[in-house]
Design an enzyme around this catalytic site. Structure first.
Site, PDB file in Angstrom:
ATOM      1  N   HIS A   1       4.773  -9.039  17.896  1.00  0.00           N
ATOM      2  CA  HIS A   1       5.727  -8.060  18.919  1.00  0.00           C
ATOM      3  C   HIS A   1       6.813  -7.457  18.467  1.00  0.00           C
ATOM      4  O   HIS A   1       7.422  -6.483  18.723  1.00  0.00           O
ATOM      5  CB  HIS A   1       6.083  -8.918  20.318  1.00  0.00           C
TER       6      HIS A   1
ATOM      7  N   ASN B   1      -2.457  -8.281  28.942  1.00  0.00           N
ATOM      8  CA  ASN B   1      -2.881  -7.845  27.666  1.00  0.00           C
ATOM      9  C   ASN B   1      -4.033  -8.444  27.132  1.00  0.00           C
ATOM     10  O   ASN B   1      -3.799  -8.841  26.026  1.00  0.00           O
ATOM     11  CB  ASN B   1      -1.454  -8.095  26.583  1.00  0.00           C
TER      12      ASN B   1
END
Length: 484
Positions: free
Chosen positions: A337, A306
């Site tokens: 998240h 990521n």
């Protein structure tokens, strides 16, 4: 009734996944059409902006329904905040609002509608636009955030890089002139992204095949199965833990690589040429699979997983924090998240593992540099330890809930937690030296990793990290001109 509710949720999540894949495949075809018929040499930037935005909004509404409207609300209110409080104070206020609004949406998504693990609110892009607002005074944040290439799965990109692509300036080669300013020398022949796109689509196909065949037979949940915990030996537990988490990663490889291929197919993502003259289409790539699977340290894994989000976290948190930057960055990552408890267990455990791994590396690595056989032995051992530690850390991220996560950790007697604490207590910890000029640090580290051998070709105007200092100068000059 409970069983019917579970089936309804499962059916909804499955349909959402199908919608996501269908929309991304449509976006791939649209990207090819966009590059062929709406190339910057054939039409105006305005038309490219409008088409990219309308296609993006259609895909978002088709995939997520009314929930996609939250994203437009967030963008609009952030812009209003900038107008009301002024540009000098906008960063903190807009960041708090974007993160707060994202959290509210996550709470309603998880605990009210139970939409699974998907979200359409892209707080990263909102803040990235705010950071780069002065680079172009046109209000094009809607296009930047809602373009069809990245609205569903990203990846995050610099606002300046995106505008450079839309305006067709991605292939301009610049070089420092006598006055120290960058001057355009000539326009490099536009390379074809076809090879890069085909390669990434092959990776997508293999990742999807691996996920559909292996992941279903090796579920992460089996790590907390009572019979497995009671009968399996410790070597079996360790091996299954590693393989089950290895099998869980290809779905991310599929989504991120497909998103990268979509951007490349539209002509976005070109980052210059390597020392052999081959075109590189990894400007906004979000992962490097080989480095992930062969990581010999926690940091190496995080640096290649990521990537764009990691750079964003580094820019907005790690390098702006004077106290415990690692802890604060991991906490911010957990908030971004979502609100599942498993996320927080994973990221708090990740703090401990990162600090312990850093202490071990600083205290022992220099003993294993030479000879080569000894270094190979060190690399093998650290690879095994890193892969087990990563798998141990991210189990709650997959399980999501508190009870199964703690069940897993207790079945392992919290051994890696205890070991990490002992390492930090017993080994001397060196403080990380961070330069005052953090933007310069980004530029040097990134150019050292990726841009060796590129000096002979000049510096390309599309590189995000290489333009940070130039962006700051441009922002300052435009800001001063506005004041005047």
């Amino acid at each position: 009734a409970f069983r019917r509710s579970v089936l309804l949720i499962q059916n909804f999540n499955f349909s959402l996944q199908v919608n996501f894949v269908v929309c991304q495949l449509f976006a791939l075809l649209a990207a090819i059409w966009f590059r062929t018929y709406l190339h910057s040499s054939k039409t105006s930037s305005f038309i490219r902006h409008v088409v990219a935005t309308l296609l993006g909004l259609y895909l978002a509404l088709f995939c997520f329904g009314w929930y996609a409207l939250h994203f437009l609300v967030q963008s609009g209110i952030s812009y209003c905040i900038m107008i009301i409080i002024g540009v000098e104070n906008m960063h903190n206020y807009c960041f708090v609002f974007a993160l707060g609004y994202l959290t509210v949406c996550q709470v309603t998504r998880v605990y009210i509608f139970d939409y699974g693990q998907y979200s359409v609110v892209k707080g990263q892009n909102i803040f990235a636009f705010i950071e780069n607002f002065f680079l172009n005074l046109e209000f094009l944040s809607c296009n930047y955030n809602c373009n069809f290439m990245g609205i569903l799965a990203g990846p995050l990109c610099s606002y300046k890089d995106y505008i450079t692509f839309i305006e067709g300036r991605s292939y301009h080669i610049t070089q420092s002139g006598e006055n120290g300013k960058e001057e355009t020398q000539y326009e490099k022949t536009e390379p074809s992204p076809n090879t890069a796109v085909v390669q990434k689509l092959l990776v997508c196909g293999l990742s999807l095949l691996f996920h559909l065949t292996i992941c279903t037979t090796l579920p992460v949940e089996y790590n907390i199965d009572e019979h497995f915990q009671a009968t399996a030996s410790w070597p079996t537990k360790i091996i299954y833990l590693y393989i089950s988490l290895l099998a869980a990663r290809p779905k991310y490889y599929f989504a991120w690589t497909l998103a990268d291929a979509i951007n490349n197919a539209a002509g976005f993502g070109f980052r210059g040429y390597d020392e052999n003259g081959a075109a590189r289409w990894d400007l906004i790539s979000n992962l490097r699979i080989q480095q992930i699977e062969m990581s010999t340290s926690f940091k190496m894994f995080l640096d290649n997983w990521n990537i764009q989000t990691a750079l964003w976290l580094k820019r907005v948190c790690y390098e702006r924090t004077s106290f415990s930057p690692t802890i604060q960055t991991f906490i911010l990552s957990a908030i971004w998240h979502g609100v599942y408890p498993g996320y927080y267990l994973t990221f708090l455990t990740g703090v401990l593992m990162t600090l312990a791994a850093r202490a071990m590396r600083n205290n022992f690595r220099h003993y294993f540099v030479e000879p080569s056989q000894l270094k190979l032995f060190y690399d093998v051992i650290t690879w095994i330890v890193t892969q087990v530690a990563i798998s141990y850390t991210v189990v709650p991220f997959v399980l999501l809930s508190v009870k199964p996560s703690l069940t897993f950790y207790s079945s392992w007697y919290y051994c890696l937690h205890i070991l990490g604490i002992l390492v930090l207590l017993l080994l001397p910890v060196k403080k990380t030296q961070r330069r005052k000029n953090t933007h310069e640090n980004i530029q040097l580290s990134q150019s050292k990793k990726f841009d060796e051998g590129e000096n002979s070709l000049g510096r390309n105007s599309f590189s995000t990290t290489n333009n940070v200092c130039n962006q700051n100068q441009e922002i300052a000059s435009r800001h001063s001109s506005l004041k005047q």
